[in-house]
Design a protein around this motif. Structure first.
Motif: not given
Length: 303
Positions: A21-50
């Motif tokens: 973290p010291q490499y980004h002294r003033f960047t402690t908040w990273f952007p949340v991943q953005r899902l380009q597809e709204s398909a159920l399988e994509v959402f479950q695999k990349t967000a819900f299940d993990c």
């Protein structure tokens, strides 16, 4: 899968920043991943299940009725000619009063109360309120199940939410206000799908361990014995509120180093954020005017 391994897959360009973290002294908040597809399988695999936060594409809930029935015009103000027909309905309202500086030397002291009141009281206040209004009203965590059927129909449970987990929703609530609005750091017992209806909000998130570390440190400072699972009025006023806000929303002068990996998302009308079970989050409005949100609490598994 460990949180660090999951993060490496989502943010490869920030890999060193997450590990060191010291490499980004003033960047402690990273952007949340953005899902380009709204398909159920994509959402479950990349967000819900993990159990990782994710911002869904704007078209996921673009036909949500309340987006156009509850708000209208260029400024997305409350559609009072429609909403006032439900003006006698009792809803939970938070009243925050900003008072003169107290003896502790703080800029303001917050007086906080909760009460059930007719919807019309909030709508009348919202028509004349702005950012400088000392008396703030906020419809916070109002259960959709207690609203009239016509309003419930404007807030349907999205198919993505129904199919992602067990197949039902633990609870659904709405938030309505006039900027600025603020919800301190807290965590919920179920995964959430948070949909913005009007205005903009910035949401900051910490994973369960990092959030608990912040909460425990605050308890030590305030000598509080409040539960980390059931948050009450103590987080809405007094020293705990001020310390939480300073930690999660610091100005440049009060920034500090932290080993925790934080995430941040900005939501506009029609945009949504998945908040995994147990993840700590705090919410602030951006800009001016009316704000509105709806949140579905999802049952996690079929077990």
């Amino acid at each position: 899968m460990s949180l660090l391994k999951a993060l490496r897959g989502i943010f490869p360009i920030h890999r060193r920043a997450i590990i060191r973290p010291q490499y980004h002294r003033f960047t402690t908040w990273f952007p949340v991943q953005r899902l380009q597809e709204s398909a159920l399988e994509v959402f479950q695999k990349t967000a819900f299940d993990c159990s990782l936060p994710a911002q869904l594409s704007r078209n996921t809930f673009e036909n949500f009725p309340a987006l156009t029935k509850w708000f209208h015009g260029p400024g997305r103000s409350f559609h009072t000619s429609y909403l006032r027909q439900f003006g006698d309905v009792l809803i939970p309202i938070e009243l925050t009063s900003l008072l003169p500086s107290d003896v502790s030397g703080s800029d303001t002291t917050t007086n906080f109360e909760r009460a059930e009141a007719p919807f019309n009281i909030f709508l009348s206040w919202a028509e004349q309120a702005d950012a400088s209004s000392p008396q703030r009203l906020y419809v916070a965590q109002a259960p959709v199940a207690r609203l009239p059927t016509l309003l419930q129909d404007d807030l349907p449970t999205p198919d993505l939410v129904v199919k992602a987990g067990k197949g039902d929703v633990y609870d659904t609530n709405i938030w309505l206000g006039v900027a600025p609005t603020y919800t301190p750091l807290h965590r919920d017992p179920n995964p959430n799908m948070y949909l913005q209806l009007a205005g903009q909000k910035k949401i900051r998130l910490l994973d369960p361990d990092a959030g608990l570390s912040v909460f425990s440190a605050l308890q030590a400072l305030t000598k509080s014995t409040a539960s980390s699972k059931f948050r009450g009025d103590e987080m809405m006023k007094g020293m705990e509120r001020r310390l939480l806000e300073k930690k999660i929303w610091p100005d440049e002068a009060s920034r500090d180093m932290t080993e925790a990996v934080g995430f941040e998302a900005i939501l506009g009308p029609g945009e949504s954020l998945f908040i995994p079970q147990g993840w700590w989050h705090s919410v602030k409005s951006i800009g001016e005017g009316c704000t509105g949100s709806v949140c579905d609490n999802i049952c996690k598994t079929n077990a």
